[in-house]
Design a protein around this motif. Structure first.
Motif: not given
Length: 375
Positions: A51-57, A59-60
């Motif tokens: 998925w094309d999205w911005t990872w945040q803490t 999410d990791y």
């Protein structure tokens, strides 16, 4: 993307929930759908990667925990695939010896199911040495009279509480007992079957209650019944088979403990799943019907049979006995901690049965007390 993370969190929660050592059904129920949990987890894993999205803490963190959950689920189910080492040797064509073989059908028939002819067709086609029916009542007994001419040795336990059972045998049976191990509602059949070669085989037919909101609120009695039988088997120096609807999956903590305590083998390990329940829902299936055996048996054939109108598929198994198999097949390693865990579970089951004013076999209770006194 939120819904993908919801799926991932759901998989993480179920995976670690099942690790909690509690007997209540809402804990033990997480043991069953491991394949389904694994599938959902893999879907979430792939979608999070592509998925094309911005990872945040957060999410990791979710992704790392999801990887741990997937690794755990894979560890639990992988032994029941072809990539794992086989626990039971396959009998080669040149090794086949019918006089040392035993064939059997295990079938939870579902009491209200009236498609009797479907099971009868399987029996008449395959002609197994043993047929074990579970949930069979007097109506089922009457309908199965058509096979009685081929099965002169019979152990009928017709009950209307979904826990009746019937054992039909072409081979002689000796020292047959119907026992109510921990409950006066739940029978089990204990007998000795004589192979054509003259070899005796101890046979245990079981069908304990499952942990569920409609049956038993916890798995205490189910676990204890299975481990009581395993505890009896461990001291036997004889061929042995345990079969039935154990209302537990092959990869559960209790079933694996039972194998280590009893020393019995599972022919599914290193081969494939034989998911017998639920027959009507392909996406919601797991292995509830089992055949375990001592190390002197090897596998000729094991397969799931077609639908008979029940919520369970029947299982057909052919085993062959031989000392040469015993020489190359090893029991699972048992530790002192396993023994202690099993005895604690047995004691909890006996105490729970006594509290609920259910039948505890005197011999079992006395054997346990004697063991405690000698420690």
């Amino acid at each position: 993307m939120l819904w993908v993370e919801i799926i991932a969190v759901f998989v993480i929660w179920l995976s670690f929930w099942s690790l909690i050592p509690r007997d209540e059904w809402w804990f033990r129920g997480a043991d069953f759908p491991r394949l389904q949990i694994l599938f959902l987890g893999l879907v979430a894993f792939v979608l999070m990667l592509v998925w094309d999205w911005t990872w945040q803490t957060k999410d990791y963190v979710i992704f790392v925990l999801l990887c741990a959950a997937l690794a755990y689920q894979i560890k639990m189910v992988l032994p029941y695939t072809f990539v794992w080492k086989k626990q039971v040797k396959q009998v080669e064509p040149e090794e086949l010896n019918p006089s040392q073989q035993i064939s059997l059908i295990v079938s939870n028939v579902l009491t209200p199911n009236n498609k009797y002819y479907l099971l009868i067709e399987h029996i008449q086609q395959l002609k197994p040495d043993l047929v074990l029916t579970l949930e069979s009542d007097q109506v089922w007994e009457n309908e199965l009279k058509v096979i009685e001419s081929d099965y002169p040795y019979r152990v009928p336990v017709p009950l209307d509480n979904l826990y009746g059972m019937h054992l039909y045998s072409r081979l002689p049976l000796q020292d047959t007992e119907i026992k109510f191990i921990l409950s006066d509602e739940i029978p089990s059949i204990h007998t000795t079957v004589i192979l054509p070669s003259g070899q005796p085989v101890q046979l245990y037919c079981l069908h304990p209650k499952p942990p569920s909101p409609t049956e038993a609120k916890d798995s205490t009695l189910r676990d204890a019944e299975l481990l009581i039988v395993g505890d009896q088997i461990k001291d036997l120096d004889e061929s042995c088979i345990v079969m039935g609807d154990l209302n537990d999956v092959a990869w559960s903590r209790t079933t694996r403990l039972f194998q280590r305590i009893s020393g019995l083998l599972d022919p599914r390990v290193g081969r494939h799943f034989i998911n017998t329940f639920h027959a009507d829902y392909p996406l919601l299936r797991w292995s509830l019907d089992h055949v375990f055996h001592s190390t002197d048996f090897a596998l000729v054939k094991m397969e799931r049979l077609p639908h008979i109108g029940s919520d369970h598929f029947p299982v057909y198994t052919v085993l062959q006995s031989g000392r040469k198999f015993e020489a190359v097949q090893q029991e699972l390693e048992k530790t002192a901690a396993d023994e202690e865990e099993a005895q604690e579970a047995i004691q909890e089951g006996i105490e729970k049965a006594e509290r609920e004013e259910k039948t505890v076999t005197d011999e079992i209770a006395q054997d346990y007390k004697d063991q405690m006194q000698t420690k």
